[in-house]
Design a protein around this motif. Structure first.
Motif, PDB file in Angstrom:
ATOM      1  N   LEU A   1       8.087 -48.067 -75.774  1.00 27.35           N
ATOM      2  CA  LEU A   1       7.644 -46.781 -75.237  1.00 27.35           C
ATOM      3  C   LEU A   1       7.198 -45.896 -76.391  1.00 27.35           C
ATOM      4  O   LEU A   1       7.851 -45.836 -77.433  1.00 27.35           O
ATOM      5  N   GLN A   2       6.089 -45.220 -76.206  1.00 28.02           N
ATOM      6  CA  GLN A   2       5.550 -44.322 -77.232  1.00 28.02           C
ATOM      7  C   GLN A   2       5.103 -43.025 -76.570  1.00 28.02           C
ATOM      8  O   GLN A   2       4.350 -43.043 -75.594  1.00 28.02           O
ATOM      9  N   TYR A   3       5.570 -41.889 -77.112  1.00 25.04           N
ATOM     10  CA  TYR A   3       5.174 -40.565 -76.636  1.00 25.04           C
ATOM     11  C   TYR A   3       4.922 -39.674 -77.846  1.00 25.04           C
ATOM     12  O   TYR A   3       5.679 -39.723 -78.822  1.00 25.04           O
ATOM     13  N   HIS A   4       3.894 -38.846 -77.779  1.00 30.09           N
ATOM     14  CA  HIS A   4       3.752 -37.773 -78.753  1.00 30.09           C
ATOM     15  C   HIS A   4       3.004 -36.614 -78.103  1.00 30.09           C
ATOM     16  O   HIS A   4       2.224 -36.805 -77.161  1.00 30.09           O
ATOM     17  N   PHE A   5       3.264 -35.409 -78.628  1.00 27.11           N
ATOM     18  CA  PHE A   5       2.765 -34.188 -77.993  1.00 27.11           C
ATOM     19  C   PHE A   5       2.277 -33.206 -79.060  1.00 27.11           C
ATOM     20  O   PHE A   5       2.991 -32.932 -80.034  1.00 27.11           O
ATOM     21  N   PHE A   6       1.081 -32.671 -78.837  1.00 28.08           N
ATOM     22  CA  PHE A   6       0.506 -31.635 -79.697  1.00 28.08           C
ATOM     23  C   PHE A   6       0.637 -30.289 -78.990  1.00 28.08           C
ATOM     24  O   PHE A   6       0.123 -30.112 -77.877  1.00 28.08           O
ATOM     25  N   PHE A   7       1.289 -29.339 -79.637  1.00 35.50           N
ATOM     26  CA  PHE A   7       1.379 -27.966 -79.150  1.00 35.50           C
ATOM     27  C   PHE A   7       0.796 -27.028 -80.209  1.00 35.50           C
ATOM     28  O   PHE A   7       0.711 -27.394 -81.385  1.00 35.50           O
ATOM     29  N   PRO A   8       0.425 -25.791 -79.824  1.00 33.37           N
ATOM     30  CA  PRO A   8      -0.083 -24.855 -80.831  1.00 33.37           C
ATOM     31  C   PRO A   8       0.896 -24.585 -81.966  1.00 33.37           C
ATOM     32  O   PRO A   8       0.486 -24.349 -83.102  1.00 33.37           O
ATOM     33  N   GLY A   9       2.212 -24.660 -81.677  1.00 35.98           N
ATOM     34  CA  GLY A   9       3.200 -24.351 -82.697  1.00 35.98           C
ATOM     35  C   GLY A   9       3.831 -25.545 -83.380  1.00 35.98           C
ATOM     36  O   GLY A   9       4.364 -25.418 -84.484  1.00 35.98           O
ATOM     37  N   PHE A  10       3.798 -26.711 -82.741  1.00 36.68           N
ATOM     38  CA  PHE A  10       4.490 -27.860 -83.319  1.00 36.68           C
ATOM     39  C   PHE A  10       3.954 -29.159 -82.739  1.00 36.68           C
ATOM     40  O   PHE A  10       3.219 -29.180 -81.744  1.00 36.68           O
TER      41      PHE A  10
ATOM     42  N   SER B   1       0.982 -41.139 -74.007  1.00 32.20           N
ATOM     43  CA  SER B   1       2.077 -42.100 -73.878  1.00 32.20           C
ATOM     44  C   SER B   1       1.512 -43.495 -73.674  1.00 32.20           C
ATOM     45  O   SER B   1       0.378 -43.678 -73.220  1.00 32.20           O
ATOM     46  N   LYS B   2       2.345 -44.466 -74.025  1.00 35.38           N
ATOM     47  CA  LYS B   2       1.982 -45.871 -73.866  1.00 35.38           C
ATOM     48  C   LYS B   2       3.239 -46.667 -73.585  1.00 35.38           C
ATOM     49  O   LYS B   2       4.312 -46.370 -74.117  1.00 35.38           O
ATOM     50  N   ARG B   3       3.093 -47.699 -72.746  1.00 36.79           N
ATOM     51  CA  ARG B   3       4.176 -48.661 -72.548  1.00 36.79           C
ATOM     52  C   ARG B   3       3.575 -50.058 -72.563  1.00 36.79           C
ATOM     53  O   ARG B   3       2.584 -50.329 -71.901  1.00 36.79           O
ATOM     54  N   TYR B   4       4.188 -50.941 -73.350  1.00 34.57           N
ATOM     55  CA  TYR B   4       3.759 -52.336 -73.338  1.00 34.57           C
ATOM     56  C   TYR B   4       4.999 -53.220 -73.420  1.00 34.57           C
ATOM     57  O   TYR B   4       6.005 -52.851 -74.030  1.00 34.57           O
ATOM     58  N   TRP B   5       4.933 -54.360 -72.770  1.00 33.84           N
ATOM     59  CA  TRP B   5       6.084 -55.251 -72.749  1.00 33.84           C
ATOM     60  C   TRP B   5       5.618 -56.695 -72.625  1.00 33.84           C
ATOM     61  O   TRP B   5       4.534 -56.981 -72.135  1.00 33.84           O
ATOM     62  N   GLY B   6       6.453 -57.599 -73.127  1.00 33.62           N
ATOM     63  CA  GLY B   6       6.111 -59.012 -73.099  1.00 33.62           C
ATOM     64  C   GLY B   6       6.621 -59.696 -74.350  1.00 33.62           C
ATOM     65  O   GLY B   6       7.398 -59.139 -75.125  1.00 33.62           O
ATOM     66  N   GLN B   7       6.174 -60.911 -74.559  1.00 36.35           N
ATOM     67  CA  GLN B   7       6.575 -61.683 -75.732  1.00 36.35           C
ATOM     68  C   GLN B   7       5.558 -61.461 -76.851  1.00 36.35           C
ATOM     69  O   GLN B   7       4.501 -62.074 -76.873  1.00 36.35           O
ATOM     70  N   TYR B   8       5.878 -60.547 -77.753  1.00 39.19           N
ATOM     71  CA  TYR B   8       5.023 -60.254 -78.901  1.00 39.19           C
ATOM     72  C   TYR B   8       5.622 -60.932 -80.143  1.00 39.19           C
ATOM     73  O   TYR B   8       6.794 -61.247 -80.190  1.00 39.19           O
ATOM     74  N   GLY B   9       4.806 -61.090 -81.160  1.00 35.01           N
ATOM     75  CA  GLY B   9       5.315 -61.623 -82.411  1.00 35.01           C
ATOM     76  C   GLY B   9       5.408 -63.142 -82.415  1.00 35.01           C
ATOM     77  O   GLY B   9       4.658 -63.808 -81.705  1.00 35.01           O
ATOM     78  N   PRO B  10       6.337 -63.725 -83.215  1.00 37.65           N
ATOM     79  CA  PRO B  10       7.435 -63.032 -83.909  1.00 37.65           C
ATOM     80  C   PRO B  10       7.007 -62.190 -85.113  1.00 37.65           C
ATOM     81  O   PRO B  10       7.794 -61.399 -85.619  1.00 37.65           O
TER      82      PRO B  10
END
Length: 305
Positions: A9-18, A158-167
């Motif tokens: 899971l990946q989330y990030h947020f841009f606000f005017p202050g932070f 945001s992003k979500r990914y799942w499965g057999q990655y790698g190794p």
């Protein structure tokens, strides 16, 4: 989260202050979650938490609802209302959040981000075709939070990914929001957060196992999604390049702040170095269009098990 598989899971947020970023890595051998922020006024970068303490599923397994002592995440559907609650336990992070007037819950500083969107995209990443498990991208989350004692509104991803990655794996990722260079009167971060329509770009250059994976997605103001062919895009250290419709595009980034961690459990075979960067963005679209704003850049290399 899906057991015995890589669920990210990946989330990030841009606000005017932070700016604030959150990551959850769940694999067959560990669970790691972290969050950090950068304050535009003081130019301080603060780690909120960096933990291997497993999160608990709340309610039905089909719902994305996770809870822990420092993080609560409720994101039940791609287009529904969602919320993230960050309650750091370390002294410096608590003091910093309290100085910014965030909500208090049970004596702890609690940064709460509400968000929703109507833009959802998904496709099968390289190496996952037989698994049938698409990655889900939401490049324009409309978000709000209390900062400095007042409500601020911004944009996120945001992003979500799942499965057999790698190794073994390695990837570079950029997501940015920007306004036309001609916009006057507001600092770019304020304009990019509050403008009625912005340019959105998200791009990656990766190798998962032996599978090559790259893309460049673009939504300009008042326009539909555009994208390059996979063979027409790549990244360097501070830029993502693509050719779309015969025109050269570039997402150029300059670092403002960074945070990094090594993801490796005590009894886990996973070892990856992940770096997150907040950057200024210049988005060049052909010869005529240029946009400026802010971007999140993530780089990660190592093993995932």
């Amino acid at each position: 989260l899906i057991p015995a598989a890589h669920d990210s899971l990946q989330y990030h947020f841009f606000f005017p202050g932070f700016f604030v970023a959150l990551r959850v890595f769940h694999t067959a051998t560990l669970q790691h979650h972290s969050a950090w922020l950068h304050d535009f006024d003081s130019h301080e970068t603060i780690q909120l938490h960096n933990s291997y303490q497993p999160l608990c599923q709340v309610g039905e397994a089909s719902d994305l609802a996770l809870s822990g002592s420092e993080l609560e995440l409720t994101d039940p559907s791609p287009q529904g209302a969602a919320v993230i609650r960050l309650r750091p336990s370390n002294t410096d992070a608590k003091a910093f959040l309290q100085s910014k007037g965030v909500q208090l819950e049970g004596g702890l500083a609690e940064l709460v981000v509400h968000f929703e969107t109507d833009r959802v995209y998904g496709w099968l990443p390289a190496g996952q075709e037989s698994e049938g498990k698409p990655v889900v991208h939401r490049p324009e989350l409309m978000c709000r939070a209390i900062w400095g004692g007042v409500e601020q509104r911004g944009r996120g991803y945001s992003k979500r990914y799942w499965g057999q990655y790698g190794p073994h794996w390695g990837y570079r990722f950029i997501h940015g929001i920007a306004v036309e260079q001609t916009v006057q009167g507001e600092a770019p971060i304020t304009a990019a957060c509050t403008a009625s329509d912005v340019a959105l770009v998200w791009t990656a250059d990766a190798t998962f196992g032996t599978s090559k994976y790259n893309y460049f997605k673009l939504i300009l103001p008042h326009a539909q999604l555009q994208e390059s062919l996979t063979q027409d895009t790549y990244q360097q250290a501070d830029c993502g390049y693509a050719t779309i419709g015969g025109a050269r595009h570039a997402a150029e980034i300059v670092e403002i702040a960074s945070w990094s961690t090594r993801i490796h459990g005590k009894n886990s075979e996973m070892s990856s170095l992940m770096e997150n960067r907040l950057c200024r963005l210049t988005l060049r679209c052909g010869r005529d269009k240029e946009y400026v704003g802010f971007a999140y850049n993530e780089r990660c290399y190592g093993t995932v098990k």
